[in-house]
Design an enzyme around this catalytic site. Structure first.
Site, short mmCIF file in Angstrom:
data_model
loop_
_atom_site.label_atom_id
_atom_site.label_comp_id
_atom_site.label_asym_id
_atom_site.label_seq_id
_atom_site.Cartn_x
_atom_site.Cartn_y
_atom_site.Cartn_z
N THR A 40 25.77 -29.64 17.04
CA THR A 40 26.68 -28.50 17.19
C THR A 40 26.06 -27.37 18.02
O THR A 40 26.70 -26.81 18.88
CB THR A 40 27.08 -27.94 15.80
OG1 THR A 40 27.58 -29.02 15.00
CG2 THR A 40 28.16 -26.88 15.93
N ASN A 41 24.79 -27.05 17.73
CA ASN A 41 24.17 -25.88 18.35
C ASN A 41 22.89 -26.20 19.10
O ASN A 41 22.09 -27.04 18.66
CB ASN A 41 23.86 -24.83 17.28
CG ASN A 41 25.12 -24.25 16.67
OD1 ASN A 41 25.97 -23.72 17.39
ND2 ASN A 41 25.27 -24.40 15.37
N THR A 112 23.18 -41.11 17.96
CA THR A 112 24.49 -41.57 17.48
C THR A 112 25.59 -40.78 18.18
O THR A 112 25.31 -39.96 19.05
CB THR A 112 24.63 -41.35 15.95
OG1 THR A 112 24.70 -39.94 15.71
CG2 THR A 112 23.45 -41.95 15.20
N ASP A 140 14.66 -34.03 15.20
CA ASP A 140 14.87 -32.79 14.45
C ASP A 140 14.47 -32.87 12.97
O ASP A 140 13.98 -31.88 12.41
CB ASP A 140 16.30 -32.22 14.63
CG ASP A 140 17.38 -33.25 14.38
OD1 ASP A 140 17.07 -34.37 13.94
OD2 ASP A 140 18.56 -32.92 14.63
N GLU A 189 14.81 -42.01 8.77
CA GLU A 189 16.21 -41.79 9.20
C GLU A 189 17.07 -41.76 7.94
O GLU A 189 17.92 -42.61 7.70
CB GLU A 189 16.67 -42.88 10.17
CG GLU A 189 16.27 -42.60 11.60
CD GLU A 189 16.84 -41.28 12.14
OE1 GLU A 189 17.90 -40.82 11.64
OE2 GLU A 189 16.23 -40.69 13.05
N CYS A 202 30.52 -44.12 9.60
CA CYS A 202 29.45 -43.19 9.99
C CYS A 202 29.38 -43.07 11.51
O CYS A 202 29.79 -43.99 12.23
CB CYS A 202 28.12 -43.69 9.43
SG CYS A 202 26.75 -42.55 9.74
N CYS A 204 26.96 -43.49 13.25
CA CYS A 204 26.03 -44.48 13.79
C CYS A 204 26.70 -45.83 14.05
O CYS A 204 26.09 -46.73 14.62
CB CYS A 204 24.84 -44.68 12.85
SG CYS A 204 25.24 -45.58 11.34
#
Ligand code: ADP
Ligand code: MG
Ligand code: ZN
Length: 343
Positions: A40-41, A112, A140, A189, A202, A204
Site C-alpha cells: 500500500t505505502n 505475490t 519487509d 513466510e 490468498c 499468493c
C-alpha cells in the site's frame, strides 16, 4: 564566533600532531537512507545511528514496476539532498520490500499479487548508480525482525519471531541470534502458513493461508462485503460516499458494537494465533513481536488462542506489540548502520 570557536575547542580538543580533522565533519550525524516498500505505502526516510527518524516521506505504492522504481529513486534522491541540509552523513541505503529477496544480490526474486509484477527486480544496481552509495536489501518481515533486534523488544534476544501486519502478513525469524533466510530466501513466510485446507483465496495463488484471514486486505475484503449488505455502519459511524471501505472501518465498527465486524476480526486474530502456534511448536522461541497497523487489534486474541490451544510448554512465550513507529524501516536502516564501513 569567538565564543563558538572556544566552545568547539572545549568539546573537541586539538588532534595530536599530524592529524587534522574538520570540526564540521565531526558534527555530522551518521545516518542511513531507509526505504520501506509495501503493498500500500512507499516510505523513504533518513534514520540516524541512534535510531531517530530525522525525516520521512511517503506516498502510495505505484501499481506498476516502472513507476515504482521511478518513485523510489526520486524519493531517495530528495532524501539525500535533505540529509545534506540536516548535516546527516549518509552511510548507505537500506531497502525493506515486500516479496522474497536475495539479500546477497540485492534482488527481489518474486512477489505475490499484493505487489504485482515485482519479481526479478534488481534494486541494488539502479539505487547504487543513482546515489553512489552501498545498498542493502531484505524482505519487509525480515527487516521488521532486524528493527526489533536493534531498537525494539528483540534487543539481546536469541530467539524471537516478528510478525508484520499491513496489506499482507510478513514474518521474520531470529534463531540463535541470527536472522534465518532459508535455503532459497523463503524462510519465515509466515503469511502463507495455511490455517485451513480450503478457506479464502490468498494473494499468493493458494487458499487458506493466514494472510487470507488476517491481513489488512483480508479485513478490507470482509468490510466491503458487510458494507454491501448494509451491515457495516452502526450508530456513531459516518462514511463518506467516496471513501474506500477498509480494515479501519471494520475495526471502528467492531469498537462501536457491531457484532458481525467483531466476529470477523476475532477470526482474523484466531487465524494469526493458530499460525503462531505452529511456529511455537516448531521452534519454541521466547518472544513474538507483533508489528504494524493491526498489532493492537490482534494482540489479545493471539494471546488467548495460544493460551487455549498451544502445548502447555509452549504457552510461556511472550507476545508483545512493537513499540517502534516503523519497525521495517528501522530494520532497513540497521542493515546500513550495522554493516557500513565506519570511519
Ligand atoms: P504496507 O506496508 O503493506 O504498504 P502499511 O503498513 O502501510 O502497509 O498498512 C497499510 C494497510 O493497513 C492497508 O491495508 C490499510 O487498509 C490498513 N490500515 C491503515 N490504517 C489502518 C488503521 N488505522 N487501522 C487498520 N488498518 C489500517
Ligand atoms: Mg509494510
Ligand atoms: Zn498465501
Amino acid at each position: 564566533d569567538v565564543i563558538d570557536s572556544i566552545q568547539k575547542q572545549f568539546i573537541f580538543p586539538p588532534m595530536p600532531d599530524g592529524v587534522s580533522q574538520d570540526i564540521d565533519h565531526i558534527l555530522e550525524i551518521q545516518s542511513a537512507l531507509a526505504v520501506d516498500l509495501g503493498g500500500t505505502n512507499l516510505r523513504v526516510s533518513i534514520v540516524s545511528k541512534a535510531g531517530e527518524i530525522m525525516h520521512m516521506m511517503s506516498k502510495p505504492t505505484p501499481s506498476d514496476n516502472t513507476a515504482r522504481m521511478e518513485s523510489l529513486l526520486t524519493l531517495l534522491v530528495d532524501a539525500s539532498q535533505i540529509a545534506t541540509k540536516l548535516n546527516c552523513r549518509v552511510l548507505g541505503v537500506g531497502v525493506s520490500t515486500g516479496g522474497r529477496v536475495n539479500p546477497h544480490e540485492g534482488l527481489v526474486m518474486h512477489s505475490t499479487k499484493s505487489l504485482e509484477g515485482w519479481s526479478a527486480i534488481d534494486l541494488r544496481t539502479p539505487i547504487s548508480s543513482a546515489l553512489h552509495l552501498p545498498v542493502w536489501v531484505d524482505n519487509d518481515g525480515n527487516c521488521a525482525a532486524l528493527g526489533e533486534r536493534k531498537f525494539g523488544h528483540g534487543k539481546g534476544k536469541e530467539d524471537f519471531l516478528a510478525i508484520a501486519t499491513g496489506t499482507g502478513i510478513g514474518g521474520g525469524l531470529v534463531l540463535n541470534g541470527r536472522l534465518v533466510h532459508g535455503s532459497n530466501f523463503c524462510a519465515a513466510e509466515l503469511g502463507h502458513i495455511a490455517v485451513s485446507i480450503d478457506g479464502p483465496a490468498c494473494m499468493c495463488g493458494s487458499s487458506g493461508c493466514v494472510e487470507a484471514y488476517s491481513s489488512g486486505l483480508a479485513l478490507m475484503r470482509e468490510a466491503k462485503k458487510l458494507h454491501q449488505a448494509g451491515e457495516l455502519i452502526v450508530d456513531g459511524m459516518k462514511i463518506d460516499t467516496n471513501e474506500i471501505i477498509s480494515a479501519k472501518h471494520l475495526i471502528q465498527a467492531a469498537k462501536l458494537g457491531n457484532k458481525k465486524a467483531e466476529k470477523i476480526i476475532h477470526l482474523g486474530g484466531e487465524a494469526l494465533g493458530t499460525a503462531v502456534i505452529s511456529i511455537l511448536h516448531l521452534l519454541n522461541p521466547t518472544l513474538v513481536v507483533l508489528c504494524g497497523v493491526l498489532a493492537p487489534t490482534y494482540v489479545d486474541i493471539v494471546r488467548e488462542t495460544i493460551e487455549n490451544k498451544a502445548l502447555p510448554s509452549a504457552r510461556g512465550v511472550k507476545v508483545q506489540v512493537s513499540l517502534l513507529k516503523e519497525p521495517a524501516l528501522m530494520g532497513a536502516a540497521s542493515l546500513v548502520l550495522e554493516y557500513a564501513t565506519r570511519r
